[in-house]
Design a protein around this motif. Structure first.
Motif, PDB file in Angstrom:
ATOM      1  N   ARG A 192       1.429  -1.441  -0.176  1.00 31.62           N
ATOM      2  CA  ARG A 192      -0.102  -0.111  -0.130  1.00 31.62           C
ATOM      3  C   ARG A 192       1.116   0.958  -0.043  1.00 31.62           C
ATOM      4  O   ARG A 192       0.520   2.037  -0.861  1.00 31.62           O
ATOM      5  N   THR A 193       2.239   1.048   0.467  1.00 30.56           N
ATOM      6  CA  THR A 193       2.993   2.511   0.716  1.00 30.56           C
ATOM      7  C   THR A 193       3.340   2.019  -0.817  1.00 30.56           C
ATOM      8  O   THR A 193       3.675   3.634  -0.830  1.00 30.56           O
ATOM      9  N   ARG A 214       0.763   3.847  -3.030  1.00 32.40           N
ATOM     10  CA  ARG A 214       0.480   5.725  -2.495  1.00 32.40           C
ATOM     11  C   ARG A 214       1.460   5.893  -3.084  1.00 32.40           C
ATOM     12  O   ARG A 214       1.249   7.409  -3.629  1.00 32.40           O
ATOM     13  N   PRO A 225       5.329   0.131  -8.745  1.00 37.84           N
ATOM     14  CA  PRO A 225       4.864  -1.097  -9.344  1.00 37.84           C
ATOM     15  C   PRO A 225       4.584  -1.810  -7.766  1.00 37.84           C
ATOM     16  O   PRO A 225       5.128  -1.572  -6.529  1.00 37.84           O
ATOM     17  N   VAL A 226       3.511  -2.666  -7.419  1.00 39.00           N
ATOM     18  CA  VAL A 226       2.728  -3.451  -5.873  1.00 39.00           C
ATOM     19  C   VAL A 226       4.054  -4.106  -5.456  1.00 39.00           C
ATOM     20  O   VAL A 226       4.208  -5.160  -6.720  1.00 39.00           O
ATOM     21  N   TRP A 273       4.561  -7.149  -5.249  1.00 35.49           N
ATOM     22  CA  TRP A 273       4.270  -8.518  -4.454  1.00 35.49           C
ATOM     23  C   TRP A 273       5.452  -9.727  -4.880  1.00 35.49           C
ATOM     24  O   TRP A 273       5.749 -10.486  -4.418  1.00 35.49           O
TER      25      TRP A 273
END
Lengths: 106, 178
Positions: A95-96, A99, A103-104, A106
């Motif tokens: 989430r940081t 924001r 890119p996420v 994961w």
């Protein structure tokens, strides 16, 4: 009730193979979530070995047993706690990053 | 007894096959994670078949909770989300398949040797009988008390520990997001 000797035989080959699958999963998957799940498989293989030794113990000392199951329950509870903390940290990191527009991870 | 033995072997094979498919195939991220969760869930069934019902219940709860987190709260495994996989990664240092095979076989061999050595070391102790009978009986008594006599209390204690950990995890998460 299942034959303890037969069950012990199955566990003695299933537990190492499952552990190997978990090890391969940790190195094969780049996703943090999948790595976490693979680590869970490795711990589960250890718990399976505990249950196997519990059966061995029950075979050797008639009437004894359930020792490995006690340790196994403790191991699974610790596994659950570890999963919750890891998942929380991964979600927070993702989430940081989201924001900040990246890119996420994961 | 024959039927239960067949069920045990089939469950063991399903656990292994689903885990291996999740690791070795190049299917979608969602499918592979689902296969890992299926493997964990089948392992819980296997524990139940073996008679370790407390462990089976705990394993099932963990797997269900993990599935809930992965597929609902995270939502990162939805199609179209940016998930870094070896195929999509620009990082060319991703491990090769040969390395993975060696690591998998090495890990399995390590675990097998640990199981074999431990059993080989413990087997004479089991056969000694009287001298260590008090120790084994003591440990067995602890196990019986924990699992058989206070199984519900143990599970409640585990749930309390879990809820405390969840709270701590969310507190840490909140601090990280600040």
């Amino acid at each position: 009730m299942i034959d303890p000797g037969f069950a012990l035989g199955v566990i003695s080959w299933l537990s190492p193979l499952l552990f190997g699958v978990g090890v391969a999963g940790v190195f094969a998957r780049r996703s943090s979530l999948a790595m976490m799940t693979s680590l869970q498989l490795m711990v589960s293989a250890g718990v399976l070995a505990l249950v196997g030794f519990d059966l061995r113990h029950a075979l050797a000392a008639a009437g004894a047993g359930a020792t490995g199951q006690g340790f196994g329950v403790s191991a699974v509870i610790l596994l659950a706690a570890q999963t919750v903390v890891t998942a929380s940290l991964l979600i927070a990191r993702a989430r940081t990053a989201a924001r900040k527009g990246g890119p996420v991870p994961w | 007894m024959i039927f239960e033995s067949i069920v045990l072997v089939v469950l063991a094979l399903l656990v292994l096959v689903s885990g291996a498919l999740a690791v070795a195939t190049s299917w979608g991220e969602r499918m592979r994670t689902a296969l890992l969760l299926i493997s964990s869930g089948l392992l819980a069934t296997l524990f139940a078949v073996l008679g370790a019902t407390s462990i089976a219940l705990a394993q099932l709860l963990v797997t269900a909770g993990q599935g809930l987190v992965l597929f609902y709260f995270v939502g990162a495994l939805d199609p179209g989300s940016e998930v870094s996989t070896p195929e999509a990664s620009a990082d060319k240092s991703a491990p090769s398949h040969w390395l993975l095979i060696v690591l998998g076989i090495g890990g399995g061999a390590f675990m097998a040797s640990a199981v074999w050595f431990t059993e080989a070391a413990l087997l004479p102790e089991f056969d000694k009988g009287e001298r260590i009978a008090s120790h084994t009986a003591g440990f067995a008594e602890v196990g019986r008390v924990v699992v058989a006599d206070h199984g519900v209390t143990t599970l409640l204690a585990g749930l309390i520990l879990l809820s405390v950990t969840v709270t701590a995890g969310f507190l840490v998460k909140g601090r990280l997001e600040e």
